[in-house]
Design an enzyme around this catalytic site. Structure first.
Site, PDB file in Angstrom:
ATOM      1  N   CYS A 215      19.155   4.367 -19.638  1.00  0.00           N
ATOM      2  CA  CYS A 215      18.280   3.201 -19.431  1.00  0.00           C
ATOM      3  C   CYS A 215      17.393   2.868 -20.623  1.00  0.00           C
ATOM      4  CB  CYS A 215      17.408   3.426 -18.194  1.00  0.00           C
ATOM      5  SG  CYS A 215      16.001   4.544 -18.485  1.00  0.00           S
TER       6      CYS A 215
ATOM      7  N   CYS B 108      14.952  11.942 -17.870  1.00  0.00           N
ATOM      8  CA  CYS B 108      14.343  10.641 -18.139  1.00  0.00           C
ATOM      9  C   CYS B 108      13.307  10.373 -17.055  1.00  0.00           C
ATOM     10  CB  CYS B 108      15.409   9.543 -18.124  1.00  0.00           C
ATOM     11  SG  CYS B 108      14.698   7.882 -18.235  1.00  0.00           S
TER      12      CYS B 108
ATOM     13  N   ASP C 180      26.490   6.432 -47.453  1.00  0.00           N
ATOM     14  CA  ASP C 180      25.042   6.285 -47.226  1.00  0.00           C
ATOM     15  C   ASP C 180      24.406   7.680 -47.181  1.00  0.00           C
ATOM     16  OD1 ASP C 180      22.524   5.999 -46.088  1.00  0.00           O
ATOM     17  OD2 ASP C 180      23.151   4.476 -44.653  1.00  0.00           O
TER      18      ASP C 180
END
Length: 412
Positions: free
Chosen positions: A204, A217, A338
């Site tokens: 979420c 969570c 990178d």
């Protein structure tokens, strides 16, 4: 059961033969193992070849950002207790390399296959695996791979409803979220030292709470599942609560975690933990990783670390100061071009070690070490760095292509 019938059509046999010929020519020209180019040619001639080769095998797929090559080796050793194994042991882990590996064995019963994270869903479709091991997801090759939550979503969609038994790390929220779409999951408490890719809930977007070793969570209730297997110190705890000692020649906590996951996979195929863990002792080095080589009257231990999670685990297993450390970083295609990930690594853990820096991107690394207040010397090459170190052990840590360069230089 493998070997009972020949699943290969005339076209598939032609593809296998052509692939092997091209691979042999590539080796003869000194261009590496030839497995990738051979596999590409074979798949061009028969796009369904991977599925055909996997048809008679009990397949295990292993995917993760860190530890998949080593875990693949450990599982392969464990399953040899139950029958012949074919595996892409050298780490060519995209469809061409996997096809090449499977084409090399006709009598195997088990296929133990390392798969690049981006290709997992496709390879799972082709090979109809009996088991899939998911170890971790962390940032890596930032220019090539999507950010970690997108990879987790790719896994979650690709594995939804899979008939395979999923053996998944209960301590990595991204892996748990990805595996939760599958009906048959075995959770392993393998630990997670690097947590910086999982502070927000993959379900979420809420903030993850991390009390002790637990996680959940606070907004949607997504939480760590109860594991049935666990790493506990130097032992693996099985679902019955029995503790089995881990005997490894490979160093570090991360490899004990890999052994715990491997024991859980072996049990899916009926190999008991004691037998599986004893067989894992055979593995001394994995494609050069952890090898100690003699070079210029020194003992160099070669350690591969490709991303922040890997560097953190590697720092935890090196010998204490004042053991010298040579760091080598490249940014070629296979590494990811990178290098911003260098700023995510905590280099203060190297305080007290004399450090030498080499590789294509040694100056990027030098700036990062300077900011971390580390003492280091920038060197032209491995030879110069080794000369600056006293006789004895040197820890050499390199990312992917830098590691291959080192192996060539020391003749490993």
């Amino acid at each position: 059961m493998a070997g009972n019938s020949d699943p290969l059509t005339p076209r598939a046999k032609l593809a296998v033969t052509a692939g092997k010929a091209v691979a042999a020519a590539s080796r003869a020209a000194g261009r590496g193992s030839g497995s990738v180019i051979g596999g590409r040619v074979a798949l061009k001639l028969d796009p369904d070849l991977l599925a055909r080769l996997a048809q008679n095998l009990d397949v295990t797929l292993v995917s993760a950002t860190n530890g998949k090559t080593t875990t693949t080796r450990l599982i392969a050793e464990a399953l040899r207790a139950a029958g012949p194994v074919v595996s892409n042991a050298l780490g060519a882990n995209m469809p061409a390399g996997i096809t090449s590996a499977l084409a090399g064995s006709s009598d195997a019963r088990f296929g133990v296959i390392e798969v690049d994270e981006k290709y997992l869903a496709g390879v799972a479709r082709d090979t109809d695996p009996k088991c899939i091991a998911l170890l971790n997801l962390s940032r890596d090759q930032l220019d090539r791979a999507a950010e970690t939550r997108m990879l987790a979503e790719n896994w979650r969609e690709g594995l939804a409803g899979s008939k395979a038994v999923i053996v998944a790390n209960a301590d990595d929220p991204l892996v748990v979220w990805a595996a939760s779409s599958s009906p048959n999951v075995i959770w392993v408490a393998a630990g997670q030292m690097w947590k910086d890719d999982a502070w927000s809930c993959p379900s979420c977007g809420g903030v993850m709470q991390r009390p002790g070793d637990d996680w959940f969570c606070g907004e949607c209730g997504f939480r760590r599942p109860t594991p049935s297997w666990a790493l506990s110190g130097d032992h693996v705890l099985d679902p019955h609560g029995s503790a089995w000692p881990i005997h490894l020649q490979l160093p570090g906590r991360a490899n004990k975690a890999n052994a715990a996951s491997s024991a859980a996979v072996a049990a899916v195929f009926g190999v008991p933990p004691q037998v599986a863990l004893e067989r894992m002792y055979q593995v001394q080095a994995v494609a050069g990783r952890y090898d100690v080589v003699q070079f210029q009257q020194r003992d160099l231990r070669l350690l591969l670390a490709k991303n922040p999670a890997g560097w953190l685990e590697t720092f935890s297993l090196i010998d204490p100061p004042p053991t010298p450390v040579i760091l080598s970083v490249n940014a070629r295609g296979a590494d990811g071009t990178d290098t911003s990930w260098l700023w995510d690594v905590d280099y203060t853990r190297l305080t007290g070690h004399p450090i030498c820096v080499i590789g294509d991107r040694k100056l990027d690394l030098a700036v990062r070490l300077e900011v971390a207040n580390q003492h280091f010397q920038v060197c032209d090459d491995l030879d110069q760095a080794v000369q600056l170190c006293p006789p004895g052990r040197i820890e050499v840590i390199a990312n992917y292509t830098a590691f291959q360069d080192l192996r060539r230089r020391v003749g490993n």
